[in-house]
Design a protein around this motif. Structure first.
Motif, short mmCIF file in Angstrom:
data_model
loop_
_atom_site.label_atom_id
_atom_site.label_comp_id
_atom_site.label_asym_id
_atom_site.label_seq_id
_atom_site.Cartn_x
_atom_site.Cartn_y
_atom_site.Cartn_z
N ASN A 1 -8.50 -6.78 14.13
CA ASN A 1 -8.71 -5.75 13.11
C ASN A 1 -8.09 -6.16 11.78
O ASN A 1 -7.23 -7.04 11.71
N ALA A 2 -8.53 -5.47 10.73
CA ALA A 2 -7.96 -5.73 9.41
C ALA A 2 -6.53 -5.22 9.34
O ALA A 2 -6.15 -4.27 10.06
N GLU A 3 -5.72 -5.81 8.50
CA GLU A 3 -4.34 -5.37 8.35
C GLU A 3 -4.32 -3.91 7.88
O GLU A 3 -5.05 -3.53 6.97
N GLY A 4 -3.49 -3.11 8.53
CA GLY A 4 -3.36 -1.71 8.13
C GLY A 4 -4.39 -0.77 8.72
O GLY A 4 -4.39 0.43 8.42
N SER A 5 -5.28 -1.28 9.57
CA SER A 5 -6.36 -0.43 10.10
C SER A 5 -6.07 0.07 11.51
O SER A 5 -6.97 0.47 12.23
#
Length: 403
Positions: free
Chosen positions: A34-38
């Motif tokens: 996943n994307a960072e912060g998601s």
């Protein structure tokens, strides 16, 4: 040693920190799809025992977690329009996003590579001396080898949903609401200055009777806000619909594996085991897995021996917690059995829900026996405290009289 952690959750990140602290020359990469912060989820809980362990193994990350956590020392139960409050163990809440950000920052500061939006093909694992499957209950690496690991999934009966709220709870809060279709209940705890987690659960007949199986997200949240208006003090519930359009309501799945490693691949955290959320131990167990795996790798230079030791020690440590989680889930699945008790009695048995005996003893009788046992233990402790004092008094009198 070259290490690849597949999955950037608490277990994989904390393991990378511990291994770097043991030997800065380790080449460690954490792969997160996943994307960072998601990250999903709201707040997670942990308890004083874990806090102390974290301070022992890495004071820097432990201090960072403490600075961003909220705490409580009481439990509150709301049943219909009655509320009871009791002292309890010190607990802590921290936002899952905050926890992962702190661990990732600490890992990077030690030289760990944390790579986001990196999907690992289960058929082509990274080239490494050790590959760690820390990719959660849906682990692709474990699933591809399910026959070897002996993976079993058991789905619970009740439905639950993981929500946030702007209501800030000052204690770990249980709220039980009776509807025309049965009971529905919530677990609430703070994780920041302006947010709390609110997990709501109910039996299948209540779920369908209230129409939650057919409601869209907005209508479902509106209904839940109405049912728990007193507990929420009018605050909003915050949902997060799954990106794939599936229902945000879940049935908890207890996952076990016959073995936790194959060759240079090892399972960690939820990829290896899950325990019902009602005992609040998921994050704690993931971090404790990381602590034990790091210790095993430090003490055994041969990888097979290290992984054998890790699996043996952690499986043994998990036995009482898995039993407690199983009985806790069953307590809630049989909730009507306890809801006719006075709230004080019900709350006492809520605290005893891990007992393997409780399901087989009438609840009121169990309550009386438990209270009697508590009074007897108090008397025993008093006698152990009083005995030496009386002995010293008698000795002093004997000395004073010259006898």
């Amino acid at each position: 040693m070259k290490v690849a952690c597949v999955g950037g959750g608490p277990a994989g990140l904390y393991l990378s920190i511990l291994l770097k602290l043991q030997d800065p020359s380790h080449d460690i990469t954490v792969h997160e799809r996943n994307a960072e912060g998601s990250t999903y989820g709201w707040g997670v809980t942990y308890w004083r025992g874990l806090r102390d362990k974290l301070h022992t193994h890495d004071p820097d990350s432990a201090r960072a977690l403490a600075e961003h956590s909220v705490s409580w020392t009481e439990g509150v139960a709301r049943v219909r329009d009655l509320t009871t409050r009791h002292p309890g163990d010190e607990g802590f809440g921290i936002g899952r996003h905050q926890l992962l950000d702190l661990l990732a920052t600490r890992a990077r500061s030690l030289g760990v590579r944390v790579e986001y939006e990196r999907e690992i093909d289960a058929a082509a694992t990274p080239e490494a001396d050790l590959v760690v499957a820390s990719d959660g209950v849906h682990s692709a690496l474990r699933t591809a080898r399910a026959a070897h690991f002996g993976t079993e999934l058991r789905e619970g009966r009740n439905h639950y949903i993981w929500l946030g709220t702007t209501k800030v709870f000052d204690a770990f809060t249980f709220a039980f609401v009776e509807t025309g279709h049965g009971w529905i209940w919530a677990y609430g705890y703070g994780f920041g200055p302006d947010r709390s987690t609110c997990v709501i659960e109910c039996a299948p007949e209540t779920f369908t009777g209230l129409g939650l199986d057919r409601a869209d997200e907005a209508d479902g949240l509106a209904l839940l806000e109405k049912l728990f208006a007193d507990t929420l003090d009018g605050h909003a519930l915050i949902g997060r619909a799954p990106a794939d359009g599936s229902s945000p309501w879940l049935n908890f799945r207890t996952l076990t594996n016959r073995t936790w490693h194959q060759g240079n691949l090892v399972l960690l955290g939820d990829a290896a085991h899950t325990t019902h959320y009602s005992i609040g131990a998921g994050t704690t167990l993931a971090l404790e897995d990381a602590i034990e795996l790091a210790a095993a790798l430090r003490e055994h230079t041969a990888l097979p021996e290290a992984l054998d030791r890790y699996e043996r020690v952690r499986k043994q440590a998990l036995l009482p917690l898995q039993s407690a989680a199983r009985h806790s889930a069953q307590w809630y699945e049989n909730l009507p059995r306890y809801m006719q008790l006075p709230p004080e009695h019900m709350f006492a048995l809520l605290g005893q829900r891990h007992s393997p005996v409780l399901p087989y003893v009438p609840p009121q009788l169990y309550y009386r026996l438990d209270r009697a046992a508590g009074r007897l233990e108090t008397l025993r402790r008093f006698k152990r405290w009083l005995g030496p004092k009386l002995a010293r008094t008698a000795e002093a009198r004997s000395s004073a009289s010259g006898g």
